[in-house]
Design a protein around this motif. Structure first.
Motif, short mmCIF file in Angstrom:
data_model
loop_
_atom_site.label_atom_id
_atom_site.label_comp_id
_atom_site.label_asym_id
_atom_site.label_seq_id
_atom_site.Cartn_x
_atom_site.Cartn_y
_atom_site.Cartn_z
N GLN A 1 -5.87 -16.51 -11.34
CA GLN A 1 -6.61 -15.25 -11.23
C GLN A 1 -5.58 -14.12 -11.39
N TYR A 2 -5.28 -13.86 -12.63
CA TYR A 2 -4.18 -12.95 -12.94
C TYR A 2 -4.48 -11.50 -12.57
N TYR A 3 -5.75 -11.17 -12.47
CA TYR A 3 -6.09 -9.80 -12.10
C TYR A 3 -5.57 -9.46 -10.69
N LEU A 4 -5.38 -10.50 -9.85
CA LEU A 4 -4.87 -10.26 -8.51
C LEU A 4 -3.42 -9.75 -8.53
N LEU A 5 -2.71 -10.01 -9.63
CA LEU A 5 -1.36 -9.45 -9.76
C LEU A 5 -1.41 -7.93 -9.79
N ILE A 6 -2.39 -7.41 -10.52
CA ILE A 6 -2.55 -5.95 -10.58
C ILE A 6 -2.91 -5.42 -9.20
N VAL A 7 -3.80 -6.14 -8.51
CA VAL A 7 -4.17 -5.76 -7.15
C VAL A 7 -2.93 -5.77 -6.26
N PHE A 8 -2.10 -6.80 -6.40
CA PHE A 8 -0.88 -6.94 -5.60
C PHE A 8 0.01 -5.71 -5.77
N PHE A 9 0.29 -5.33 -7.01
CA PHE A 9 1.19 -4.20 -7.24
C PHE A 9 0.59 -2.88 -6.78
N ILE A 10 -0.70 -2.69 -6.99
CA ILE A 10 -1.35 -1.45 -6.55
C ILE A 10 -1.29 -1.32 -5.03
N VAL A 11 -1.62 -2.42 -4.33
CA VAL A 11 -1.61 -2.39 -2.86
C VAL A 11 -0.20 -2.19 -2.33
N VAL A 12 0.78 -2.88 -2.91
CA VAL A 12 2.17 -2.76 -2.45
C VAL A 12 2.67 -1.33 -2.65
N ILE A 13 2.40 -0.74 -3.79
CA ILE A 13 2.85 0.63 -4.05
C ILE A 13 2.19 1.59 -3.07
N ALA A 14 0.87 1.47 -2.91
CA ALA A 14 0.15 2.37 -2.01
C ALA A 14 0.62 2.20 -0.57
N LEU A 15 0.79 0.96 -0.14
CA LEU A 15 1.22 0.69 1.23
C LEU A 15 2.65 1.18 1.46
N SER A 16 3.52 0.99 0.48
CA SER A 16 4.91 1.41 0.62
C SER A 16 5.03 2.93 0.74
N VAL A 17 4.30 3.63 -0.12
CA VAL A 17 4.32 5.10 -0.06
C VAL A 17 3.74 5.58 1.28
N GLY A 18 2.65 4.93 1.72
CA GLY A 18 2.02 5.31 2.99
C GLY A 18 2.96 5.09 4.17
N ILE A 19 3.62 3.92 4.22
CA ILE A 19 4.56 3.63 5.30
C ILE A 19 5.71 4.62 5.29
N ASN A 20 6.21 4.94 4.09
CA ASN A 20 7.33 5.87 3.97
C ASN A 20 6.97 7.25 4.51
N LYS A 21 5.80 7.75 4.13
CA LYS A 21 5.38 9.09 4.57
C LYS A 21 5.12 9.11 6.07
N LEU A 22 4.44 8.09 6.57
CA LEU A 22 4.13 8.02 8.00
C LEU A 22 5.41 7.88 8.82
N SER A 23 6.34 7.07 8.34
CA SER A 23 7.62 6.89 9.03
C SER A 23 8.39 8.20 9.11
N SER A 24 8.39 8.94 8.01
CA SER A 24 9.09 10.23 7.99
C SER A 24 8.48 11.20 9.00
N MET A 25 7.15 11.21 9.10
CA MET A 25 6.48 12.08 10.07
C MET A 25 6.86 11.72 11.49
N VAL A 26 6.83 10.41 11.80
CA VAL A 26 7.16 9.95 13.15
C VAL A 26 8.62 10.25 13.46
#
Length: 343
Positions: free
Chosen positions: A304-329
């Motif tokens: 199910q190769y489409y899940l690779l796209i899902v993987f990268f989208i989620v990882v990028i979104a989660l990484s940016v979110g963690i980075n911004k939230l960490s900076s705020m804290v």
């Protein structure tokens, strides 16, 4: 193999997109220097790509690429050792643990909470608290435990010895870790951090690498190939047993350190082509490391190769979110600390 090739193609596409949206920033490369902040950001970006590709390949049974992850980890550790010693030369040991603990633990704690939200049915108070204090093992925990060990070793080397004696202390501790953890990832990475400290401590060594970039690139590439050949030969001959693991650990650490220095030299030579995209990835490297090990398991499936796209989208979104939230804290905590100290 096809799954891994598609993953690599998607990473190239993502890097191209990063470069396109940040193309005006490439002028910053004019002030670029050997192992500067921007150079180490590029190195962290490459380390992140190597680790992600290695893990994707491993999950698909394509084990020949697993050593790429070890090279990526060696780059992270080497960069940490270099950066830590550079910071020590400027500021000494002031607020040594406070700054580093918070910058690592805040993103980690956010990821722990996210992990247990997803695995709420198996949570217990002991498991949750154990995860927060680095006792219970989570998929992304081992590196944090390991880097804290090296932070402590580095602190002791500067507090008690310093100078050449401190460097000798680091090397001895590396040897001790090889023998204690000879059959684990900890053992095979026992000198990566110390090599970073050496590059910072001995200016002549750094000057040699920065001046002789092409020659040293070839030298360390050749060393990496030689140690890689020894490593694979021992595996083929079945010598990678528990009795020989200390030898395997030393060969692996020499292989990974050699190839890491080759990457340092290679990226310095071709900085104009690598600058924008990999600097951007490097800025989010720690968050990508934390998030991808969890998301890769969640998106694992057959054909199910489409899940690779899902993987990268989620990882990028989660990484940016963690980075911004960490900076705020982080800013909130330091703001409160400064208010309390001035009142």
């Amino acid at each position: 193999m096809l799954y891994t090739l598609i993953s690599f193609f998607l990473i190239i596409v993502i890097l191209f997109i990063f470069s396109w949206f940040n193309k005006d920033k490439t002028v910053q490369v004019n002030g670029f220097s050997h192992l500067s902040k921007k150079h180490t950001d590029i190195l962290k970006g490459i380390a992140t790509v190597l680790i992600v590709i290695s893990h994707i390949a491993n999950y698909r049974g394509f084990s020949i690429l697993i050593p790429l992850g070890g090279i990526g980890v060696a780059l992270f550790l080497l960069g940490s050792g270099y950066g830590l010693n550079e910071s020590f030369k400027r500021k000494g040991l002031d607020n040594f643990f406070k700054n580093r603990l918070l910058k690592i633990m805040i993103p980690y704690w956010i990821m722990v909470i996210f992990y247990w939200v997803l695995n709420f049915e198996t949570i217990s108070l002991n498991s949750f608290l154990g995860s927060l204090i680095l006792v219970n093992r989570l998929p992304f925990m081992w590196f944090i435990q390991y880097i804290f060990i090296w932070y402590l070793i580095f602190y002791l080397s500067k507090k008690i010895f310093n100078g050449s004696k401190g460097t000798l202390f680091l090397l001895i501790m590396g040897l001790i870790l090889v023998f204690i953890f000879k059959d684990t990832t900890w053992g095979e990475q026992s000198f990566s951090f110390t090599v970073g400290v050496l590059l910072s401590q001995y200016q002549k060594l750094k000057n040699y690498l920065s001046v002789n970039t092409y020659q040293s690139s070839l030298v360390f590439l050749l060393l990496g190939i030689i140690f890689s050949g020894l490593f694979f030969m021992m595996k083929i001959k079945g010598l990678d047993t528990i009795n020989n693991y200390w030898v395997m650990s030393i060969i692996q650490t020499l292989m990974k350190v050699s190839l890491s220095i080759f990457i340092i030299q290679f990226t310095y030579c071709f900085k104009n082509y690598l600058y924008t995209a990999l600097v951007t990835v490097g800025l989010y490297s720690f968050e990508i490391y934390l998030s991808h090990t969890l998301i890769i398991e969640m998106t694992r499936s057959d054909n199910q190769y489409y899940l690779l796209i899902v993987f990268f989208i989620v990882v990028i979104a989660l990484s940016v979110g963690i980075n911004k939230l960490s900076s705020m804290v982080y800013k909130m905590l330091f703001k409160k600390t400064s208010i309390s100290t001035t009142s």
